[in-house]
Scaffold this motif. Structure first.
Motif, PDB file in Angstrom:
ATOM      1  N   PRO A  25       0.815  -1.224   0.000  1.00  0.00           N
ATOM      2  CA  PRO A  25       0.000   0.000   0.000  1.00  0.00           C
ATOM      3  C   PRO A  25       0.850   1.277   0.000  1.00  0.00           C
ATOM      4  N   LEU A  26       2.004   1.251   0.671  1.00  0.00           N
ATOM      5  CA  LEU A  26       2.886   2.416   0.688  1.00  0.00           C
ATOM      6  C   LEU A  26       3.456   2.684  -0.699  1.00  0.00           C
ATOM      7  N   ASN A  28       2.077   1.883  -3.527  1.00  0.00           N
ATOM      8  CA  ASN A  28       0.962   2.387  -4.335  1.00  0.00           C
ATOM      9  C   ASN A  28       0.707   3.872  -4.065  1.00  0.00           C
ATOM     10  N   LEU A  29       0.756   4.271  -2.808  1.00  0.00           N
ATOM     11  CA  LEU A  29       0.519   5.664  -2.439  1.00  0.00           C
ATOM     12  C   LEU A  29       1.597   6.575  -3.029  1.00  0.00           C
ATOM     13  N   VAL A  30       2.846   6.176  -2.929  1.00  0.00           N
ATOM     14  CA  VAL A  30       3.942   6.977  -3.484  1.00  0.00           C
ATOM     15  C   VAL A  30       3.798   7.085  -4.999  1.00  0.00           C
ATOM     16  N   LEU A  32       0.985   6.979  -6.752  1.00  0.00           N
ATOM     17  CA  LEU A  32      -0.129   7.874  -7.057  1.00  0.00           C
ATOM     18  C   LEU A  32       0.241   9.341  -6.808  1.00  0.00           C
ATOM     19  N   LEU A  33       0.994   9.614  -5.751  1.00  0.00           N
ATOM     20  CA  LEU A  33       1.441  10.986  -5.494  1.00  0.00           C
ATOM     21  C   LEU A  33       2.373  11.470  -6.603  1.00  0.00           C
TER      22      LEU A  33
END
Length: 135
Positions: A25-26, A28-30, A32-33
């Motif tokens: 999940p981390l 994926n978040l990076v 997307l940012l």
């Protein structure tokens, strides 16, 4: 002896597999940012407004109240002035209209600092330094 707390359930996964699952999940978040800032940077790509060129001081004289030449001289309406009579030849300080200064690109910051100190003693608190973008 019986245990009061049951051992953690690992569902058959090793420690390394559980760490990898927690990092997904981390990542994926990076990602997307990163994509957001790439897209936002492209959308807001507006050119800077044209700035008056200070290298052509004769053209600047129509826009500036004070000219600083490459040799460090201070000119008001084409007349070279010293620190003792500069304030008397400039328009009076006005909080609604800052004093416009055009400086040659080769003027040292130390020369401008001397000028700013003279103007500050004369009551000028708002100054606009006309510049041109670096080429």
């Amino acid at each position: 002896m019986t245990h009061l707390v049951p051992p953690p359930s690992t569902s058959g996964k090793t420690l390394m597999e559980r760490v990898e699952d927690a990092l997904l999940p981390l990542v994926n978040l990076v990602f997307l940012l990163l994509m957001f800032f790439i897209v936002a940077g492209q959308i807001a790509d507006e050119p800077l407004p044209e700035l008056p060129g200070a290298s052509n001081l004769s053209e600047q004289s129509a826009h500036a109240d004070l000219l600083v030449t490459a040799s460090g001289d201070w000119q008001v309406t084409g007349e070279i002035l010293g620190s003792e009579n500069l304030i008397h030849r400039l328009p009076p300080p006005d909080p609604d209209r800052p004093l416009k200064i055009a400086a040659a690109e080769s003027v040292a910051m130390a020369d401008l600092e001397t000028l700013f100190r003279v103007l500050e003693k004369g009551g000028y608190t708002d100054l606009v330094l006309l510049t041109e973008p670096a080429s």
